[in-house]
Design a protein around this motif. Structure first.
Motif, mmCIF file in Angstrom:
data_model
loop_
_atom_site.group_PDB
_atom_site.id
_atom_site.type_symbol
_atom_site.label_atom_id
_atom_site.label_comp_id
_atom_site.label_asym_id
_atom_site.label_seq_id
_atom_site.Cartn_x
_atom_site.Cartn_y
_atom_site.Cartn_z
ATOM 1 N N UNK A 238 -36.103 -21.472 -55.795
ATOM 2 C CA UNK A 238 -35.242 -20.844 -55.847
ATOM 3 C C UNK A 238 -35.532 -19.601 -54.691
ATOM 4 N N UNK A 239 -36.374 -19.313 -55.471
ATOM 5 C CA UNK A 239 -36.813 -17.426 -54.404
ATOM 6 C C UNK A 239 -36.948 -18.293 -52.984
ATOM 7 N N UNK A 240 -38.053 -19.332 -52.493
ATOM 8 C CA UNK A 240 -38.156 -19.946 -51.897
ATOM 9 C C UNK A 240 -36.723 -19.982 -50.807
ATOM 10 N N UNK A 241 -36.024 -20.814 -50.894
ATOM 11 C CA UNK A 241 -34.460 -21.742 -50.593
ATOM 12 C C UNK A 241 -33.982 -20.397 -50.319
ATOM 13 N N UNK A 242 -34.033 -19.024 -51.241
ATOM 14 C CA UNK A 242 -32.968 -17.436 -50.336
ATOM 15 C C UNK A 242 -33.693 -17.047 -49.631
ATOM 16 N N UNK A 243 -35.036 -16.840 -49.547
ATOM 17 C CA UNK A 243 -35.648 -16.448 -48.465
ATOM 18 C C UNK A 243 -35.102 -16.641 -47.229
ATOM 19 N N UNK A 244 -35.450 -17.871 -47.560
ATOM 20 C CA UNK A 244 -35.277 -18.794 -45.925
ATOM 21 C C UNK A 244 -33.901 -18.766 -45.572
ATOM 22 N N UNK A 245 -33.179 -18.582 -47.007
ATOM 23 C CA UNK A 245 -31.408 -18.855 -46.312
ATOM 24 C C UNK A 245 -31.518 -17.359 -46.264
ATOM 25 N N UNK A 246 -31.924 -16.497 -46.270
ATOM 26 C CA UNK A 246 -31.933 -14.811 -46.115
ATOM 27 C C UNK A 246 -32.329 -14.542 -44.297
ATOM 28 N N UNK A 247 -33.342 -15.094 -44.230
ATOM 29 C CA UNK A 247 -34.124 -15.388 -42.635
ATOM 30 C C UNK A 247 -33.448 -15.897 -41.694
ATOM 31 N N UNK A 248 -32.365 -17.097 -41.654
ATOM 32 C CA UNK A 248 -32.120 -17.579 -41.120
ATOM 33 C C UNK A 248 -30.662 -17.177 -40.815
ATOM 34 N N UNK A 249 -29.458 -16.615 -41.981
ATOM 35 C CA UNK A 249 -28.835 -15.582 -41.551
ATOM 36 C C UNK A 249 -29.273 -14.355 -40.564
ATOM 37 N N UNK A 250 -29.753 -13.895 -41.715
ATOM 38 C CA UNK A 250 -31.008 -12.677 -40.120
ATOM 39 C C UNK A 250 -30.844 -13.120 -39.021
ATOM 40 N N UNK A 251 -31.629 -14.852 -38.690
ATOM 41 C CA UNK A 251 -31.276 -15.016 -37.498
ATOM 42 C C UNK A 251 -30.115 -15.096 -36.646
ATOM 43 N N UNK A 252 -29.603 -15.373 -37.253
ATOM 44 C CA UNK A 252 -28.274 -16.276 -36.846
ATOM 45 C C UNK A 252 -27.275 -14.672 -36.622
ATOM 46 N N UNK A 253 -27.237 -13.517 -37.244
ATOM 47 C CA UNK A 253 -26.697 -12.542 -36.550
ATOM 48 C C UNK A 253 -27.168 -11.750 -35.664
ATOM 49 N N UNK B 8 -25.718 -12.851 -45.744
ATOM 50 C CA UNK B 8 -26.732 -11.273 -46.159
ATOM 51 C C UNK B 8 -27.012 -10.928 -46.819
ATOM 52 N N UNK B 9 -26.061 -10.296 -47.477
ATOM 53 C CA UNK B 9 -25.794 -9.348 -48.436
ATOM 54 C C UNK B 9 -25.787 -10.174 -49.692
ATOM 55 N N UNK B 10 -25.312 -11.891 -49.362
ATOM 56 C CA UNK B 10 -25.409 -12.408 -50.594
ATOM 57 C C UNK B 10 -26.392 -13.028 -51.276
ATOM 58 N N UNK B 11 -27.423 -13.587 -49.448
ATOM 59 C CA UNK B 11 -28.657 -14.114 -49.763
ATOM 60 C C UNK B 11 -30.045 -12.872 -50.154
ATOM 61 N N UNK B 12 -29.071 -12.190 -50.307
ATOM 62 C CA UNK B 12 -29.982 -10.497 -50.239
ATOM 63 C C UNK B 12 -30.457 -10.458 -51.695
ATOM 64 N N UNK B 13 -28.980 -10.237 -52.136
ATOM 65 C CA UNK B 13 -28.618 -10.188 -53.811
ATOM 66 C C UNK B 13 -29.180 -10.954 -54.232
ATOM 67 N N UNK B 14 -29.053 -12.495 -54.189
ATOM 68 C CA UNK B 14 -30.171 -13.561 -54.692
ATOM 69 C C UNK B 14 -31.584 -13.439 -54.714
ATOM 70 N N UNK B 15 -32.112 -13.078 -53.229
ATOM 71 C CA UNK B 15 -33.772 -12.233 -53.724
ATOM 72 C C UNK B 15 -34.222 -11.570 -54.445
ATOM 73 N N UNK B 16 -32.835 -10.477 -54.195
ATOM 74 C CA UNK B 16 -32.952 -9.450 -55.524
ATOM 75 C C UNK B 16 -33.257 -9.466 -56.229
ATOM 76 N N UNK B 17 -32.574 -10.502 -57.075
ATOM 77 C CA UNK B 17 -32.102 -11.197 -58.399
ATOM 78 C C UNK B 17 -33.418 -11.931 -59.043
ATOM 79 N N UNK B 18 -34.027 -12.840 -58.038
ATOM 80 C CA UNK B 18 -35.088 -13.259 -58.013
ATOM 81 C C UNK B 18 -36.690 -11.832 -58.443
ATOM 82 N N UNK B 19 -36.201 -11.300 -57.721
ATOM 83 C CA UNK B 19 -37.543 -11.125 -57.213
ATOM 84 C C UNK B 19 -37.255 -8.941 -58.106
ATOM 85 N N UNK B 20 -36.929 -8.833 -59.186
ATOM 86 C CA UNK B 20 -36.192 -7.408 -59.372
ATOM 87 C C UNK B 20 -38.303 -6.949 -60.298
ATOM 88 N N UNK B 21 -37.756 -5.756 -59.923
ATOM 89 C CA UNK B 21 -39.263 -4.961 -61.187
ATOM 90 C C UNK B 21 -39.094 -5.632 -61.973
#
Length: 190
Positions: A102-117, A78-91
């Motif tokens: 990459x944004x879509x893939x990272x977001x999807x991976x983040x949601x999947x990791x949250x669901x697993x957690x 989750x921390x790694x995927x969140x960092x990737x999403x923030x890197x793509x969407x930083x202000x």
């Protein structure tokens, strides 16, 4: 003059929390640790030590700690995927067209990791809730009480046996066998 409702975006809320010093929501790992520590009445690190030393033989605790181990991996993901999403969407950064995948893939991976957690936290909660309140802590306390005499006796034996162990006389060496074993391991060949 009419009052119009104002809306705040999620990023405004997050920025407000960061500015006000408010703590973010606890991670699923922290929630699981709290649940485990409440159920067994000991910190998670101590529970690992009790199992490793053989002071406790609790299959429920083993199962919960295995699920918690997988939850640690999810927490890192989750921390790694969140960092990737923030890197793509930083202000002040406009994503390029090729970044969209990459944004879509990272977001999807983040949601999947949250669901697993969250599924793992739910599994731990289900196991803990299957027992009456205080039952797991009481069983652990009884196991620790029963194991104390065995541990003390083992310590006494290991301390005395080490000092009474016969030593090889000077000049006597342990025989060394040279050769190889056959494929069945029954005889040595030279």
């Amino acid at each position: 003059m009419t009052d119009t409702p104002t809306t705040t975006s999620t990023s405004d809320t997050v920025q407000h929390q960061a500015d006000s010093g408010a703590m973010p929501d606890p991670t699923d790992l922290a929630a699981a640790d709290q649940m485990i520590e409440t159920a067994w009445g000991h910190p998670v690190e101590d529970l690992h030590v009790y199992l490793r030393e053989g002071r406790v033989n609790d299959p429920t605790l083993v199962a919960v700690l295995r699920i918690r181990g997988a939850l640690e991996i999810d927490d890192n993901d989750i921390a790694n995927h969140r960092e990737r999403v923030h890197r793509f969407t930083r202000p002040a950064r406009v994503p390029l067209f090729h970044d969209l995948k990459g944004i879509g893939s990272s977001s999807s991976d983040l949601l999947s990791a949250h669901a697993s957690s969250q599924a793992r936290v739910h599994a731990i909660r289900s196991i803990v809730d299957a027992y009456p309140e205080g039952h797991l802590a009481e069983g652990l306390a009884q196991s620790l009480t029963r194991s104390m005499p065995r541990i003390e006796a083992a310590r006494a034996r290991s301390g005395s046996s080490a000092s009474q162990r016969p030593r090889n006389p000077p000049g006597a060496e342990t025989p060394v066998h040279h050769g190889t074993w056959d494929t069945k391991g029954q005889t040595a060949r030279r």
